[in-house]
Design a protein around this motif. Structure first.
Motif, PDB file in Angstrom:
ATOM      1  N   MET A  29      -0.835  -7.934   0.623  1.00  0.00           N
ATOM      2  CA  MET A  29      -1.980  -7.138   0.317  1.00  0.00           C
ATOM      3  C   MET A  29      -1.903  -5.850   1.125  1.00  0.00           C
ATOM      4  SD  MET A  29      -5.679  -8.503   0.305  1.00  0.00           S
ATOM      5  CE  MET A  29      -7.039  -7.524   0.296  1.00  0.00           C
ATOM      6  N   ASN A  30      -2.162  -4.772   0.455  1.00  0.00           N
ATOM      7  CA  ASN A  30      -2.066  -3.462   1.079  1.00  0.00           C
ATOM      8  C   ASN A  30      -3.433  -3.042   1.577  1.00  0.00           C
ATOM      9  OD1 ASN A  30      -1.384  -0.954   1.876  1.00  0.00           O
ATOM     10  ND2 ASN A  30      -0.679  -0.238  -0.123  1.00  0.00           N
ATOM     11  N   THR A  31      -3.556  -2.638   2.832  1.00  0.00           N
ATOM     12  CA  THR A  31      -4.842  -2.231   3.417  1.00  0.00           C
ATOM     13  C   THR A  31      -5.008  -0.727   3.444  1.00  0.00           C
ATOM     14  OG1 THR A  31      -3.897  -2.259   5.614  1.00  0.00           O
ATOM     15  CG2 THR A  31      -4.979  -4.281   4.840  1.00  0.00           C
ATOM     16  N   ASP A  32      -4.058   0.032   2.932  1.00  0.00           N
ATOM     17  CA  ASP A  32      -4.182   1.487   2.903  1.00  0.00           C
ATOM     18  C   ASP A  32      -5.232   1.894   1.861  1.00  0.00           C
ATOM     19  OD1 ASP A  32      -2.228   1.702   4.783  1.00  0.00           O
ATOM     20  OD2 ASP A  32      -0.612   1.979   3.314  1.00  0.00           O
ATOM     21  N   GLN A  33      -6.005   2.884   2.254  1.00  0.00           N
ATOM     22  CA  GLN A  33      -7.038   3.367   1.356  1.00  0.00           C
ATOM     23  C   GLN A  33      -6.418   4.386   0.394  1.00  0.00           C
ATOM     24  OE1 GLN A  33     -10.255   5.264   3.341  1.00  0.00           O
ATOM     25  NE2 GLN A  33     -11.635   5.061   1.596  1.00  0.00           N
TER      26      GLN A  33
END
Length: 144
Positions: free
Chosen positions: A1-5
């Protein structure tokens, strides 16, 4: 899962100006400033006249039997015969007190009604005397 906005920029397109050859529909029902002044003057004139003609009443002497005593109107003043009839032929001090109350009540009504009536009448007269703004038209060309 990518947490970058992830930020996206919305696509902006200029809107085309709305142009129609039809007149404004509200222009048919909107009052001009002169028409609005005429309406207010007429309302003031009529309201002042109605309030001047309607009889003034004061409270009767007996709180257990509430009645009103008709005093007259602002045009005719106090009517002592009417006051005496509403009080069932009172003694002199009671009659004097009620005539004084009626004069005060009529004076208070006069203070409100006559300025309203006169302001309405003067505004209507002024509107009849003062010229309206005329629309300037272009002079005709010499060849037509």
């Amino acid at each position: 899962m990518n947490t970058d906005q992830v930020l996206t920029t919305p696509r902006v397109e200029p809107l085309e100006p709305v142009t129609t050859d039809e007149p404004d529909p509200l222009a048919k029902i909107t009052l001009t400033p002169r028409g609005f002044a005429a309406l207010l003057a007429t309302i003031g004139l009529l309201l002042g006249l109605i309030l001047a003609i309607v009889p003034v009443h004061v409270a009767g002497p007996d709180p257990a039997n509430p009645v009103t005593v008709s005093c007259g109107n602002t045009i005719g003043g106090v009517e002592p015969a009417s006051v005496a009839a509403n009080l069932n032929n009172p003694d002199r001090p009671t009659m004097t007190a009620y005539v004084t109350m009626c004069e005060t009540a009529i004076s208070n009504r006069t203070f409100a009604t006559w300025p309203m009536f006169l302001a309405g009448a003067l505004t209507i007269i002024w509107m009849g005397v003062v010229r309206r703004e005329s629309k300037v038209t272009a002079p005709a060309s010499p060849g037509s």
